[in-house]
Design a protein around this motif. Structure first.
Motif, PDB file in Angstrom:
ATOM      1  N   LYS A  91       0.830  -1.213   0.000  1.00  0.00           N
ATOM      2  CA  LYS A  91       0.000   0.000   0.000  1.00  0.00           C
ATOM      3  C   LYS A  91       0.862   1.261   0.000  1.00  0.00           C
ATOM      4  O   LYS A  91       0.592   2.229   0.722  1.00  0.00           O
ATOM      5  CB  LYS A  91      -0.949  -0.004   1.203  1.00  0.00           C
ATOM      6  CG  LYS A  91      -1.958  -1.144   1.178  1.00  0.00           C
ATOM      7  CD  LYS A  91      -2.880  -1.126   2.366  1.00  0.00           C
ATOM      8  CE  LYS A  91      -3.880  -2.284   2.288  1.00  0.00           C
ATOM      9  NZ  LYS A  91      -4.789  -2.327   3.473  1.00  0.00           N
ATOM     10  N   GLY A  92       1.940   1.218  -0.787  1.00  0.00           N
ATOM     11  CA  GLY A  92       2.793   2.389  -0.933  1.00  0.00           C
ATOM     12  C   GLY A  92       3.831   2.567   0.148  1.00  0.00           C
ATOM     13  O   GLY A  92       4.640   3.492   0.076  1.00  0.00           O
ATOM     14  N   ASN A  93       3.833   1.689   1.143  1.00  0.00           N
ATOM     15  CA  ASN A  93       4.788   1.814   2.249  1.00  0.00           C
ATOM     16  C   ASN A  93       5.819   0.694   2.192  1.00  0.00           C
ATOM     17  O   ASN A  93       5.481  -0.465   1.926  1.00  0.00           O
ATOM     18  CB  ASN A  93       4.060   1.754   3.598  1.00  0.00           C
ATOM     19  CG  ASN A  93       3.097   2.904   3.777  1.00  0.00           C
ATOM     20  OD1 ASN A  93       3.426   4.058   3.504  1.00  0.00           O
ATOM     21  ND2 ASN A  93       1.881   2.604   4.222  1.00  0.00           N
ATOM     22  N   SER A  94       7.080   1.026   2.467  1.00  0.00           N
ATOM     23  CA  SER A  94       8.137   0.032   2.529  1.00  0.00           C
ATOM     24  C   SER A  94       8.217  -0.499   3.956  1.00  0.00           C
ATOM     25  O   SER A  94       8.440   0.264   4.908  1.00  0.00           O
ATOM     26  CB  SER A  94       9.477   0.662   2.125  1.00  0.00           C
ATOM     27  OG  SER A  94      10.499  -0.313   2.106  1.00  0.00           O
ATOM     28  N   LEU A  95       8.028  -1.801   4.115  1.00  0.00           N
ATOM     29  CA  LEU A  95       7.958  -2.408   5.438  1.00  0.00           C
ATOM     30  C   LEU A  95       9.341  -2.720   5.994  1.00  0.00           C
ATOM     31  O   LEU A  95      10.251  -3.096   5.252  1.00  0.00           O
ATOM     32  CB  LEU A  95       7.146  -3.697   5.390  1.00  0.00           C
ATOM     33  CG  LEU A  95       5.713  -3.609   4.845  1.00  0.00           C
ATOM     34  CD1 LEU A  95       5.039  -4.977   4.945  1.00  0.00           C
ATOM     35  CD2 LEU A  95       4.897  -2.562   5.596  1.00  0.00           C
ATOM     36  N   THR A  96       9.496  -2.578   7.301  1.00  0.00           N
ATOM     37  CA  THR A  96      10.698  -3.051   7.980  1.00  0.00           C
ATOM     38  C   THR A  96      10.628  -4.570   8.088  1.00  0.00           C
ATOM     39  O   THR A  96       9.581  -5.188   7.818  1.00  0.00           O
ATOM     40  CB  THR A  96      10.797  -2.453   9.385  1.00  0.00           C
ATOM     41  OG1 THR A  96       9.694  -2.950  10.173  1.00  0.00           O
ATOM     42  CG2 THR A  96      10.739  -0.930   9.347  1.00  0.00           C
ATOM     43  N   ASP A  97      11.722  -5.190   8.506  1.00  0.00           N
ATOM     44  CA  ASP A  97      11.713  -6.644   8.696  1.00  0.00           C
ATOM     45  C   ASP A  97      10.601  -7.052   9.671  1.00  0.00           C
ATOM     46  O   ASP A  97       9.862  -8.010   9.420  1.00  0.00           O
ATOM     47  CB  ASP A  97      13.064  -7.114   9.233  1.00  0.00           C
ATOM     48  CG  ASP A  97      14.137  -7.179   8.157  1.00  0.00           C
ATOM     49  OD1 ASP A  97      13.871  -6.755   7.013  1.00  0.00           O
ATOM     50  OD2 ASP A  97      15.250  -7.646   8.463  1.00  0.00           O
ATOM     51  N   LYS A  98      10.501  -6.334  10.764  1.00  0.00           N
ATOM     52  CA  LYS A  98       9.495  -6.662  11.788  1.00  0.00           C
ATOM     53  C   LYS A  98       8.083  -6.519  11.229  1.00  0.00           C
ATOM     54  O   LYS A  98       7.213  -7.370  11.471  1.00  0.00           O
ATOM     55  CB  LYS A  98       9.682  -5.762  13.006  1.00  0.00           C
ATOM     56  CG  LYS A  98       8.724  -6.060  14.161  1.00  0.00           C
ATOM     57  CD  LYS A  98       9.017  -5.158  15.348  1.00  0.00           C
ATOM     58  CE  LYS A  98       8.064  -5.450  16.503  1.00  0.00           C
ATOM     59  NZ  LYS A  98       8.346  -4.561  17.679  1.00  0.00           N
ATOM     60  N   GLU A  99       7.859  -5.459  10.471  1.00  0.00           N
ATOM     61  CA  GLU A  99       6.531  -5.237   9.883  1.00  0.00           C
ATOM     62  C   GLU A  99       6.199  -6.300   8.844  1.00  0.00           C
ATOM     63  O   GLU A  99       5.041  -6.719   8.716  1.00  0.00           O
ATOM     64  CB  GLU A  99       6.472  -3.848   9.253  1.00  0.00           C
ATOM     65  CG  GLU A  99       6.467  -2.713  10.271  1.00  0.00           C
ATOM     66  CD  GLU A  99       6.685  -1.350   9.642  1.00  0.00           C
ATOM     67  OE1 GLU A  99       6.340  -0.341  10.293  1.00  0.00           O
ATOM     68  OE2 GLU A  99       7.219  -1.277   8.508  1.00  0.00           O
ATOM     69  N   MET A 100       7.214  -6.756   8.096  1.00  0.00           N
ATOM     70  CA  MET A 100       6.972  -7.813   7.114  1.00  0.00           C
ATOM     71  C   MET A 100       6.514  -9.098   7.782  1.00  0.00           C
ATOM     72  O   MET A 100       5.581  -9.762   7.319  1.00  0.00           O
ATOM     73  CB  MET A 100       8.234  -8.070   6.297  1.00  0.00           C
ATOM     74  CG  MET A 100       8.508  -7.037   5.227  1.00  0.00           C
ATOM     75  SD  MET A 100       9.964  -7.476   4.237  1.00  0.00           S
ATOM     76  CE  MET A 100       9.373  -8.913   3.332  1.00  0.00           C
ATOM     77  N   VAL A 101       7.176  -9.467   8.869  1.00  0.00           N
ATOM     78  CA  VAL A 101       6.795 -10.692   9.582  1.00  0.00           C
ATOM     79  C   VAL A 101       5.352 -10.584  10.061  1.00  0.00           C
ATOM     80  O   VAL A 101       4.552 -11.520   9.892  1.00  0.00           O
ATOM     81  CB  VAL A 101       7.753 -10.951  10.764  1.00  0.00           C
ATOM     82  CG1 VAL A 101       7.224 -12.092  11.633  1.00  0.00           C
ATOM     83  CG2 VAL A 101       9.156 -11.269  10.261  1.00  0.00           C
ATOM     84  N   ALA A 102       4.994  -9.443  10.630  1.00  0.00           N
ATOM     85  CA  ALA A 102       3.629  -9.261  11.140  1.00  0.00           C
ATOM     86  C   ALA A 102       2.605  -9.290  10.002  1.00  0.00           C
ATOM     87  O   ALA A 102       1.540  -9.924  10.114  1.00  0.00           O
ATOM     88  CB  ALA A 102       3.533  -7.940  11.904  1.00  0.00           C
ATOM     89  N   TYR A 103       2.919  -8.622   8.902  1.00  0.00           N
ATOM     90  CA  TYR A 103       1.982  -8.541   7.777  1.00  0.00           C
ATOM     91  C   TYR A 103       1.736  -9.912   7.155  1.00  0.00           C
ATOM     92  O   TYR A 103       0.580 -10.310   6.922  1.00  0.00           O
ATOM     93  CB  TYR A 103       2.518  -7.571   6.725  1.00  0.00           C
ATOM     94  CG  TYR A 103       1.660  -7.497   5.482  1.00  0.00           C
ATOM     95  CD1 TYR A 103       0.514  -6.707   5.448  1.00  0.00           C
ATOM     96  CD2 TYR A 103       1.993  -8.236   4.336  1.00  0.00           C
ATOM     97  CE1 TYR A 103      -0.280  -6.647   4.307  1.00  0.00           C
ATOM     98  CE2 TYR A 103       1.196  -8.184   3.202  1.00  0.00           C
ATOM     99  CZ  TYR A 103       0.075  -7.388   3.187  1.00  0.00           C
ATOM    100  OH  TYR A 103      -0.713  -7.337   2.057  1.00  0.00           O
TER     101      TYR A 103
END
Length: 205
Positions: A91-103
């Protein structure tokens, strides 16, 4: 052969070195003083993005450089929810490693806690204006794996989804293998074949 790998990800750089460790290739990252230009990864598939990146970096470096790109695809997930080439960008945002795992844990949970997934990978190598090599051969694609909704307690910086990835043959998380999963992967063989083809072709010049 001395090559620059066009990536900011030190973990990917080290894995690539492991992949080609049996070949006469010296792979380095970006020079410390290089002002890396932004890249518009607007390609419709991993091969187009790999070439966009390689051409951008070659214009700055004027030295042999290669770039890779990947797309992540899930079985049974609608096209609008497929990560494709935008694994880290949502959605236009670049995720951090932590955010990727959660998503991606949440996505797996939405579809029953275990998604069958596969990476499709591509590479583009530019030695000079007359020697450009590209591939998105199936040998570069990863084996199918399960993406689960419960993260492994360990995580490797730069490879966040490894903590959600499980080998269907053994039921083991990738991070439970001795050594790195990269050493077990068939992708390494595909990349070696690519570079061996380039080296063999250059021998004819």
């Amino acid at each position: 052969m001395k090559l620059i790998y066009g990536t900011h990800n030190s973990a990917k750089l080290e894995v690539m070195r492991q992949y080609v460790r049996t070949l006469d290739i010296d792979i380095a990252g970006f020079p410390a003083d290089m002002d890396v230009p932004p890249v518009d990864e607007s390609g419709s598939n991993p091969l187009e993005n790999a070439e966009i990146k390689a051409r951008t970096f070659y214009q700055v470096l004027r030295r042999p450089v290669f770039s890779c790109d990947s797309g992540l695809f899930f079985d049974g997930v609608p096209a609008g929810e497929q990560p494709g080439t935008h694994v880290r960008r949502v959605k236009g945002n670049s995720l951090t490693d932590k955010e990727m795992v959660a998503y991606y844990a949440a996505m797996s949970r939405k579809y029953g806690g275990r998604l069958t997934a596969r990476y499709r990978n591509a590479i583009c190598l530019i030695l000079d204006e007359n020697h450009i090599y590209r591939s998105m051969d199936d040998s570069l694609s990863g084996e199918p794996f399960w993406l689960v909704d419960t993260p492994h307690p360990r995580r490797i910086n730069g490879f966040p989804l490894d903590s959600l990835s499980v080998d269907p043959k053994t039921g083991l998380y990738y991070l439970d293998y001795a050594g790195s999963w990269a050493e077990e992967s068939s992708i390494g063989a595909g990349l070696c074949n690519f570079f061996e083809h380039v080296l063999a072709e250059l021998d004819h010049y």
